[in-house]
Design a protein around this motif. Sequence first.
Motif, PDB file in Angstrom:
ATOM      1  N   PRO A   1     -36.309 -13.715 -26.611  1.00  0.00           N
ATOM      2  CA  PRO A   1     -35.750 -12.575 -27.353  1.00  0.00           C
ATOM      3  C   PRO A   1     -35.212 -11.477 -26.434  1.00  0.00           C
ATOM      4  O   PRO A   1     -34.260 -10.771 -26.787  1.00  0.00           O
ATOM      5  N   LEU A   2     -35.809 -11.344 -25.246  1.00  0.00           N
ATOM      6  CA  LEU A   2     -35.289 -10.360 -24.303  1.00  0.00           C
ATOM      7  C   LEU A   2     -33.867 -10.716 -23.857  1.00  0.00           C
ATOM      8  O   LEU A   2     -33.079  -9.833 -23.514  1.00  0.00           O
ATOM      9  N   GLY A   3     -33.542 -12.015 -23.856  1.00  0.00           N
ATOM     10  CA  GLY A   3     -32.192 -12.430 -23.511  1.00  0.00           C
ATOM     11  C   GLY A   3     -31.164 -11.872 -24.475  1.00  0.00           C
ATOM     12  O   GLY A   3     -30.026 -11.558 -24.087  1.00  0.00           O
TER      13      GLY A   3
ATOM     14  N   GLY B   1     -35.272 -11.912 -19.341  1.00  0.00           N
ATOM     15  CA  GLY B   1     -34.178 -12.322 -20.212  1.00  0.00           C
ATOM     16  C   GLY B   1     -32.822 -12.388 -19.540  1.00  0.00           C
ATOM     17  O   GLY B   1     -31.827 -12.728 -20.187  1.00  0.00           O
ATOM     18  N   LEU B   2     -32.774 -12.096 -18.242  1.00  0.00           N
ATOM     19  CA  LEU B   2     -31.485 -12.118 -17.552  1.00  0.00           C
ATOM     20  C   LEU B   2     -30.905 -13.529 -17.459  1.00  0.00           C
ATOM     21  O   LEU B   2     -29.691 -13.695 -17.311  1.00  0.00           O
ATOM     22  N   SER B   3     -31.751 -14.540 -17.520  1.00  0.00           N
ATOM     23  CA  SER B   3     -31.265 -15.918 -17.484  1.00  0.00           C
ATOM     24  C   SER B   3     -30.697 -16.362 -18.830  1.00  0.00           C
ATOM     25  O   SER B   3     -30.001 -17.372 -18.900  1.00  0.00           O
ATOM     26  N   GLY B   4     -30.993 -15.615 -19.898  1.00  0.00           N
ATOM     27  CA  GLY B   4     -30.633 -16.085 -21.229  1.00  0.00           C
ATOM     28  C   GLY B   4     -29.455 -15.422 -21.899  1.00  0.00           C
ATOM     29  O   GLY B   4     -28.858 -16.005 -22.805  1.00  0.00           O
ATOM     30  N   PHE B   5     -29.053 -14.216 -21.446  1.00  0.00           N
ATOM     31  CA  PHE B   5     -28.080 -13.487 -22.268  1.00  0.00           C
ATOM     32  C   PHE B   5     -26.681 -14.081 -22.230  1.00  0.00           C
ATOM     33  O   PHE B   5     -25.964 -14.050 -23.230  1.00  0.00           O
TER      34      PHE B   5
END
Length: 383
Positions: A218-220, A275-279
């Motif tokens: 969710p942080l992504g 989440g930097l890998s997901g956005f």
Amino acid sequence: MWMDTKTEAEEARRKHASLSQRVLNSLLSCTGDMVHLDKYMDDKWFVLQLAVWGLRGVARVILANNPLCGALILAALYWASPWQGLLGTLGVLTSTLTAVIMGQDSAEVSAGLHGFNGMLVSLLMGVFSSAGDWYWWLLLPVCLGSATCVFLFSGLAPVLDRWDLPVAVFPFNIIIVLYLLCTGHDNPYFPHHNAIPPGALEPNGTELIAVEVLRGIPLGVGQIFACGALGPSILILGAVVLYSPLLAVHAVLGSAVGTLAGLSVAVRHDSLYTGLSGFNGALGCMAVGGLFFTFSWRTHLYAIASAFLSAYSDIALRNLLGTVGLPACSWAATLTATLMLLLNGSLAAYRIPIGQVRAPEDNLRSRSQWEAGNTADRESTDV
């Protein structure tokens, strides 16, 4: 007597059903693109119109077009950091007002298309600034950068229109890189943090924490707005659900795919946890999974492929640009979505013209009606 009681009970049930229907209709009117609101705002004060345009611009960052979603997202940003919320508000208002002064197309302005790039520029300037919060000198480049986004948008639009491509966040990505190159990390007025080059940190030495990795999904979604707090990120995701549940599903799916891609190449654990890998994966998945293409099982698979390609491209660009101290921003998702829009073959049949893009559910409904009309025409021709 029995008949009177029965009649009153039926009347009460009808009233209850009517009230439930009105409540449901009211809730449904707050979802999707809220086109009816534009007609209502036609004769209202300019300040109120500007507020609606700005909130649409806020929502456009996450590929939505709903002022209520924009209000929820703005509340989430103020919740995470009042300073970041202020910068985002200033950025979206500055770019929208610049578009009005320049005489840009009124339909584009009212749809928030000239606001979201300015907001992203202002948010990223705040995130990378090493001067800390409430550094008032930063408002100067925030206003200038946000206004410049309108000029770039206006210049790129005629070029990309030839291929029916959206300008997307090309202006934001260009402006933020130019700003960071112009200032430098030791600038006396506008210092900023450099992106960490690959190999500068020691390799991952601790065990992976599964709960933190799941928390990063969710942080992504929140990191699309440079927000790294869990509560505000969930509120941002809730805003996407309000606009389109289908788009929200693809946002979470894309962020999960981006996290999986990061795991597969052993990126730093901090990128997974924050989440930097997901956005970028989330953005790439949303763009294909119902927004620019009509949703189907085929486009759903393409959306997953787009998420993987966006995530891996982001990792590569971070490693490349990190060598000169620059962030990769959202270049990966922007380039991947543009590539997907240029594809030929079976995917092109599901492509929605840029001027007709609506909420995924509306896109799906419009395609069903169009196909039903074509079927009826063929049947009448056969007879």
